[in-house]
Scaffold this active site. Structure first.
Site, PDB file in Angstrom:
ATOM      1  N   ARG A  40     -36.465 -71.006 -46.793  1.00 18.63           N
ATOM      2  CA  ARG A  40     -35.654 -69.800 -46.945  1.00 18.63           C
ATOM      3  C   ARG A  40     -34.450 -69.771 -46.012  1.00 18.63           C
ATOM      4  NH1 ARG A  40     -40.536 -65.413 -47.718  1.00 18.63           N
ATOM      5  NH2 ARG A  40     -40.581 -65.494 -49.965  1.00 18.63           N
ATOM      6  N   LEU A  60     -37.565 -53.878 -50.616  1.00 16.86           N
ATOM      7  CA  LEU A  60     -38.401 -53.918 -51.811  1.00 16.86           C
ATOM      8  C   LEU A  60     -39.551 -54.896 -51.623  1.00 16.86           C
ATOM      9  CD1 LEU A  60     -38.944 -53.100 -54.734  1.00 16.86           C
ATOM     10  CD2 LEU A  60     -37.417 -54.948 -55.455  1.00 16.86           C
ATOM     11  N   ARG A 113     -39.255 -70.881 -35.398  1.00 16.55           N
ATOM     12  CA  ARG A 113     -37.880 -70.507 -35.068  1.00 16.55           C
ATOM     13  C   ARG A 113     -37.835 -69.860 -33.698  1.00 16.55           C
ATOM     14  NH1 ARG A 113     -33.488 -70.279 -37.767  1.00 16.55           N
ATOM     15  NH2 ARG A 113     -34.545 -70.575 -39.756  1.00 16.55           N
ATOM     16  N   GLU A 127     -41.911 -71.354 -44.832  1.00 15.87           N
ATOM     17  CA  GLU A 127     -40.968 -70.268 -45.106  1.00 15.87           C
ATOM     18  C   GLU A 127     -39.626 -70.521 -44.438  1.00 15.87           C
ATOM     19  OE1 GLU A 127     -40.699 -65.421 -44.983  1.00 15.87           O
ATOM     20  OE2 GLU A 127     -41.459 -66.483 -43.226  1.00 15.87           O
ATOM     21  N   SER A 174     -28.055 -53.546 -44.221  1.00 13.60           N
ATOM     22  CA  SER A 174     -28.453 -53.534 -45.616  1.00 13.60           C
ATOM     23  C   SER A 174     -29.754 -52.762 -45.807  1.00 13.60           C
ATOM     24  CB  SER A 174     -28.605 -54.975 -46.125  1.00 13.60           C
ATOM     25  OG  SER A 174     -28.878 -54.996 -47.503  1.00 13.60           O
ATOM     26  N   GLY A 181     -41.819 -62.989 -43.276  1.00 16.84           N
ATOM     27  CA  GLY A 181     -40.916 -61.842 -43.244  1.00 16.84           C
ATOM     28  C   GLY A 181     -40.517 -61.386 -41.864  1.00 16.84           C
ATOM     29  N   GLU A 182     -40.533 -62.308 -40.881  1.00 18.97           N
ATOM     30  CA  GLU A 182     -40.220 -61.889 -39.510  1.00 18.97           C
ATOM     31  C   GLU A 182     -38.784 -61.382 -39.384  1.00 18.97           C
ATOM     32  OE1 GLU A 182     -40.334 -63.570 -34.921  1.00 18.97           O
ATOM     33  OE2 GLU A 182     -41.742 -64.340 -36.408  1.00 18.97           O
ATOM     34  N   ARG A 183     -37.853 -61.995 -40.122  1.00 24.31           N
ATOM     35  CA  ARG A 183     -36.461 -61.517 -40.066  1.00 24.31           C
ATOM     36  C   ARG A 183     -36.372 -60.073 -40.553  1.00 24.31           C
ATOM     37  NH1 ARG A 183     -33.047 -63.275 -43.294  1.00 24.31           N
ATOM     38  NH2 ARG A 183     -31.171 -62.974 -42.047  1.00 24.31           N
ATOM     39  N   ARG A 184     -37.096 -59.754 -41.612  1.00 20.43           N
ATOM     40  CA  ARG A 184     -37.095 -58.376 -42.125  1.00 20.43           C
ATOM     41  C   ARG A 184     -37.664 -57.413 -41.086  1.00 20.43           C
ATOM     42  NH1 ARG A 184     -40.231 -59.754 -47.386  1.00 20.43           N
ATOM     43  NH2 ARG A 184     -40.051 -61.871 -46.577  1.00 20.43           N
TER      44      ARG A 184
END
Length: 300
Positions: free
Chosen positions: A133, A75, A54, A129, A68, A95-98
């Protein structure tokens, strides 16, 4: 703020059974398990996956995710590995967006699980991913497939099998990379759809693609309309060009000249009355003969 203790309601952290099953088939643990040891890592010690397909992250969506995180925490931890060539640095497997949203939220740490993966697994997991996702753009998807083929020396069939895709999907997507760069950019930013781009590839004359793409955007054509346009242009190019019809009078003039000059004559004549006369000759001597018949003397 201790983010790992807060309840998460983030859609980004909810994993479908289908995705877990797909990763499981590839031998990749993309999500944390209850038995995993979760560590709080400093966000500044984490770097993006070098094989991340991406190229563009939606700023609005990241801001919503950051809000958020501020409210609910995280979690589901991200998955990382130790960077091979940088001490005390970690590369993100999933989990790069996180991680990006956590930085926007102002948090200094993020929960993470550390795993050992090679470059091939990192690349494959990053593509999987993103495809499962959060959809990549068609061009990003095409570049990801090509990167897997080039770096891992895989065929399209092998890439399709590893990613759980049909071979035709991989092949048709990679073909987008043969479009002119401006057209790829228009697909990347959503001005052209993948379907429109694939249809443009059907043009026999590839030099026409750029101008036709501009017309498609200007006229806001549907894929079906683009298909009709491409078919019409291909038919026009493949149809043999026929000489325009000439009148009986012009044909008579053509025959009279051919008889007088004893050679082949071709007359073209348009609707405005203009045209041209072509006189064939076989040699220098034949040309001199025709000039004599016409009464032309260059030495005079």
């Amino acid at each position: 703020m201790t983010t790992s203790k807060k309840k998460s309601v983030l859609g980004d952290n909810i994993v479908s059974g289908g995705l877990n099953a797909l990763f499981g088939q590839q031998g990749i643990e993309i999500d944390a398990k209850q038995s995993d040891t979760i560590k709080e890592l400093a966000v500044e010690k984490i770097i993006a996956n070098p094989f991340q397909p991406r190229h563009h992250f939606n700023e609005g969506a990241l801001r919503e995710l950051a809000n958020s995180i501020q409210e609910n925490g995280i979690l589901q931890p991200i998955i990382v590995r130790l960077a091979h060539d940088q001490k005390d640095q970690y590369e993100i497997l999933a989990g790069e967006r996180r991680w990006r949203a956590t930085q926007l939220a102002g948090n200094q740490t993020i929960p993470a699980v550390i795993r050992e993966y090679d470059d091939a697994t990192m690349m494959q997991a990053a593509v999987l991913e993103n495809l499962q996702r959060e959809n990549l753009s068609p061009i990003e998807e095409a570049l990801a497939y090509k990167q897997m083929m080039d770096t891992l020396h895989l065929t399209q069939v092998q890439v399709a099998k590893r990613l759980g895709k049909a071979r035709s999907v991989v092949a048709n997507t990679v073909r987008l990379l043969t479009l002119p760069e401006p057209v790829q950019a228009w697909i990347q930013n959503g001005e052209l759809s993948m379907g429109q781009g694939r249809t443009l590839l059907g043009l026999h004359n590839k030099r026409q693609i750029l101008n036709v793409a501009k017309r498609v955007m200007q006229e806001n054509m549907t894929v079906r309309q683009v298909e009709r346009l491409v078919n019409e242009m291909n038919e026009a190019q493949s149809s043999p060009k026929q000489a325009p019809e000439i009148s009986t009078e012009v044909k008579a003039v053509e025959m009279a000249l051919a008889t007088k000059l004893s050679t082949k004559i071709a007359i073209t004549h348009n609707q405005r009355g203009a045209g041209k006369i072509e006189i064939n000759y076989g040699s220098d001597q034949d040309l001199n003969r025709i000039m004599t018949v016409l009464g032309l003397d260059l030495d005079a």
